[in-house]
Scaffold this active site. Structure first.
Site, PDB file in Angstrom:
ATOM      1  CG  ASP A  31      49.815  43.985  36.650  1.00  0.00           C
ATOM      2  OD1 ASP A  31      50.928  43.588  36.223  1.00  0.00           O
ATOM      3  OD2 ASP A  31      49.041  43.251  37.278  1.00  0.00           O
ATOM      4  CD  GLN A  94      47.134  35.520  46.918  1.00  0.00           C
ATOM      5  OE1 GLN A  94      46.591  34.626  47.540  1.00  0.00           O
ATOM      6  NE2 GLN A  94      47.502  36.662  47.464  1.00  0.00           N
ATOM      7  CG  HIS A 100      47.378  41.293  44.028  1.00  0.00           C
ATOM      8  ND1 HIS A 100      47.914  40.256  44.755  1.00  0.00           N
ATOM      9  CD2 HIS A 100      47.276  40.842  42.762  1.00  0.00           C
ATOM     10  CE1 HIS A 100      48.131  39.220  43.957  1.00  0.00           C
ATOM     11  NE2 HIS A 100      47.740  39.542  42.740  1.00  0.00           N
ATOM     12  CG  HIS A 102      44.229  41.652  39.219  1.00  0.00           C
ATOM     13  ND1 HIS A 102      45.406  41.785  38.528  1.00  0.00           N
ATOM     14  CD2 HIS A 102      44.399  40.610  40.069  1.00  0.00           C
ATOM     15  CE1 HIS A 102      46.259  40.849  38.931  1.00  0.00           C
ATOM     16  NE2 HIS A 102      45.670  40.126  39.865  1.00  0.00           N
TER      17      HIS A 102
END
Ligand code: ZN
Length: 141
Positions: A31, A94, A100, A102
């Protein structure tokens, strides 16, 4: 690919990323705004917005990779625990409208605890709705 999507641009190589894993269906990368060291995102290569439109086979691959990375991070990154989570929709916070997952490595006393307040809920009524929907042919398990 959706032209305005930042994750589709990463998949296409138009934006840089620190790739952790890649195959035909999914991509994992660090990230760019990490909540902790090793914060990783796993995304489908085919654009889909969230849990409501992701292919189940792709979602399964993401789940399996989550487990593998969790084990690797525990062994290699000296972490204590890990959060694995995803958000679906604006009101669920979101931020990027491309599915996605995490992976957020956690350490004892890192003080990044996620907390939510307890709400009063009628579990009996709630279960009636959920169990009926799972029995429905629309969502076979
Ligand atoms: Zn996208």
């Amino acid at each position: 690919m959706k032209d305005s999507c930042i994750f589709c641009k990463i998949i296409a190589g138009e934006l840089p990323s620190n790739k952790v894993y890649e195959d035909k269906a999914i991509l994992a990368f660090l990230d760019a705004n990490p909540a902790s060291e090793g914060h990783t995102l796993i995304i489908p290569k085919e654009h889909c917005e969230n849990i409501y439109d992701i292919e189940e086979e792709t979602l399964s691959k993401i789940a399996v990779l989550s487990k593998k990375l969790a084990n690797i991070y525990k062994e290699r990154l000296n972490i204590d625990n890990i959060n694995i989570l995803n958000s679906n929709g604006k009101y669920a916070q979101q931020d990027v409208p491309h599915y996605h997952m995490h992976l957020i490595p956690r350490k004892k006393d890192d003080k990044k605890l996620f907390k939510w307040g307890k709400q009063e809920v009628n579990h009996k009524k709630l279960l009636e709705k959920i169990v009926l929907e799972l029995a429905d042919k629309k969502y076979p398990v």
